[in-house]
Design a protein around this motif. Structure first.
Motif, PDB file in Angstrom:
ATOM      1  N   HIS A   1       0.855  -1.077  -0.010  1.00 51.82           N
ATOM      2  CA  HIS A   1       0.002   0.049  -0.067  1.00 51.82           C
ATOM      3  C   HIS A   1       0.867   1.199   0.137  1.00 51.82           C
ATOM      4  O   HIS A   1       2.185   1.185   0.387  1.00 51.82           O
ATOM      5  CB  HIS A   1      -1.077  -0.070   1.013  1.00 51.82           C
ATOM      6  N   ILE A   2       0.235   2.331  -0.458  1.00 52.67           N
ATOM      7  CA  ILE A   2       1.134   3.559  -0.664  1.00 52.67           C
ATOM      8  C   ILE A   2       0.662   4.456   0.462  1.00 52.67           C
ATOM      9  O   ILE A   2       1.473   4.957   1.192  1.00 52.67           O
ATOM     10  CB  ILE A   2       0.769   4.301  -2.146  1.00 52.67           C
ATOM     11  N   LEU A   3      -0.690   4.702   0.752  1.00 49.54           N
ATOM     12  CA  LEU A   3      -0.989   5.713   1.777  1.00 49.54           C
ATOM     13  C   LEU A   3      -0.795   5.081   3.152  1.00 49.54           C
ATOM     14  O   LEU A   3      -0.928   3.833   3.371  1.00 49.54           O
ATOM     15  CB  LEU A   3      -2.387   6.181   1.609  1.00 49.54           C
ATOM     16  N   PRO A   4      -0.254   5.710   4.042  1.00 51.39           N
ATOM     17  CA  PRO A   4      -0.158   5.148   5.626  1.00 51.39           C
ATOM     18  C   PRO A   4      -1.590   4.804   6.163  1.00 51.39           C
ATOM     19  O   PRO A   4      -2.401   5.652   6.058  1.00 51.39           O
ATOM     20  CB  PRO A   4       0.761   6.439   6.291  1.00 51.39           C
ATOM     21  N   ASN A   5      -1.270   3.731   6.991  1.00 53.17           N
ATOM     22  CA  ASN A   5      -2.473   3.393   7.851  1.00 53.17           C
ATOM     23  C   ASN A   5      -2.641   4.511   9.072  1.00 53.17           C
ATOM     24  O   ASN A   5      -3.832   4.835   9.371  1.00 53.17           O
ATOM     25  CB  ASN A   5      -2.297   2.041   8.331  1.00 53.17           C
ATOM     26  N   ILE A   6      -1.461   5.014   9.388  1.00 56.05           N
ATOM     27  CA  ILE A   6      -1.616   5.950  10.540  1.00 56.05           C
ATOM     28  C   ILE A   6      -0.621   7.066  10.082  1.00 56.05           C
ATOM     29  O   ILE A   6       0.519   6.986   9.711  1.00 56.05           O
ATOM     30  CB  ILE A   6      -0.865   5.441  11.789  1.00 56.05           C
ATOM     31  N   TRP A   7      -1.371   8.375   9.986  1.00 57.37           N
ATOM     32  CA  TRP A   7      -0.625   9.444   9.365  1.00 57.37           C
ATOM     33  C   TRP A   7       0.372  10.116  10.577  1.00 57.37           C
ATOM     34  O   TRP A   7      -0.157  10.669  11.795  1.00 57.37           O
ATOM     35  CB  TRP A   7      -1.613  10.544   8.890  1.00 57.37           C
ATOM     36  N   GLN A   8       1.586  10.068  10.538  1.00 55.58           N
ATOM     37  CA  GLN A   8       2.510  10.216  11.541  1.00 55.58           C
ATOM     38  C   GLN A   8       2.924  11.854  11.242  1.00 55.58           C
ATOM     39  O   GLN A   8       4.063  12.095  10.553  1.00 55.58           O
ATOM     40  CB  GLN A   8       3.718   9.585  11.565  1.00 55.58           C
ATOM     41  N   TRP A   9       2.052  13.012  11.493  1.00 52.96           N
ATOM     42  CA  TRP A   9       2.334  14.430  11.155  1.00 52.96           C
ATOM     43  C   TRP A   9       3.585  14.714  12.194  1.00 52.96           C
ATOM     44  O   TRP A   9       4.108  15.833  11.930  1.00 52.96           O
ATOM     45  CB  TRP A   9       1.141  14.992  11.388  1.00 52.96           C
TER      46      TRP A   9
END
Length: 215
Positions: free
Chosen positions: A47-55
């Motif tokens: 997958h390309i998009l992260p499961n958890i967005w680490q801003w």
């Protein structure tokens, strides 16, 4: 019929531009998305998009390293080397574009040949020289080094810029009584500003992306 054909040509042109932009910008999209992943997801290929967005990754980088200091150093080095290379290259380039003198062809050949030498070949000598003059691990030393390595590139591009300026403009200024200095600074340099800006942009990008000399 002709109008419809032009419409289709315009549509195809815009489709081509959109596709080209997507292809060019996709690596930057991947780079941005990867920066928002954690260490486990960084190497995931399913997958390309992260499961958890680490801003918080961006904030952590600023805390872990003096990024702002690095950016300021890069700006000083890139800007200083660009200004120095252009200032030193303008007289040589103008002389090659306008003047006739013995050894002109040899000098132009030497300018081109100097670009053939890789910094790797001169690494030991450069390092010893910087140590002897106490400029190793200094911003000034890196500015001088970068400007020197790209001086031939600046001279060659600046020569083309000055050759693109009509000599009749300079002759008209001389007829009006303009001195050599006034002719150069009030006629030639203002007309060469677009070329100088372009060359400055090329040099700045090269200095900003340089890693080998700094290392």
């Amino acid at each position: 019929m002709t109008s419809r054909r032009k419409t289709w040509q315009t549509i195809l042109l815009y489709v081509f531009i959109v596709v080209l932009c997507v292809v060019i910008l996709y690596p930057y999209f991947v780079m941005f998305i990867t920066a928002l992943k954690d260490n486990k997801e960084m190497y995931a290929v399913d997958h390309i998009l992260p499961n958890i967005w680490q801003w918080s990754n961006f904030a952590d980088i600023w805390k872990a390293a003096p990024v702002f200091k690095y950016l300021i150093n890069s700006m000083i080095i890139a800007g200083g080397a660009t200004v120095l290379a252009i200032l030193c290259g303008i007289p040589a380039a103008y002389a090659l574009a306008r003047m006739r003198f013995k050894g002109k062809g040899i000098f132009m050949g030497a300018v081109i040949m100097s670009q053939m030498f890789s910094p790797v070949v001169l690494l030991v000598g450069i390092y010893r020289m910087m140590v002897n003059i106490n400029l190793n691990n200094t911003i000034l030393g890196l500015i001088l080094l970068n400007a020197a390595f790209n001086q031939a590139f600046a001279i060659w591009l600046l020569r083309g810029t000055f050759m693109g300026i009509s000599p009749e403009m300079e002759q008209a200024a001389k007829i009006d009584g303009a001195s050599e200095w006034r002719l150069f600074f009030q006629i030639v340099i203002p007309m060469a500003l677009p070329g100088l800006a372009t060359i400055g942009l090329f040099l700045t990008l090269g200095y900003w992306n340089d890693w080998f000399n700094a290392m």
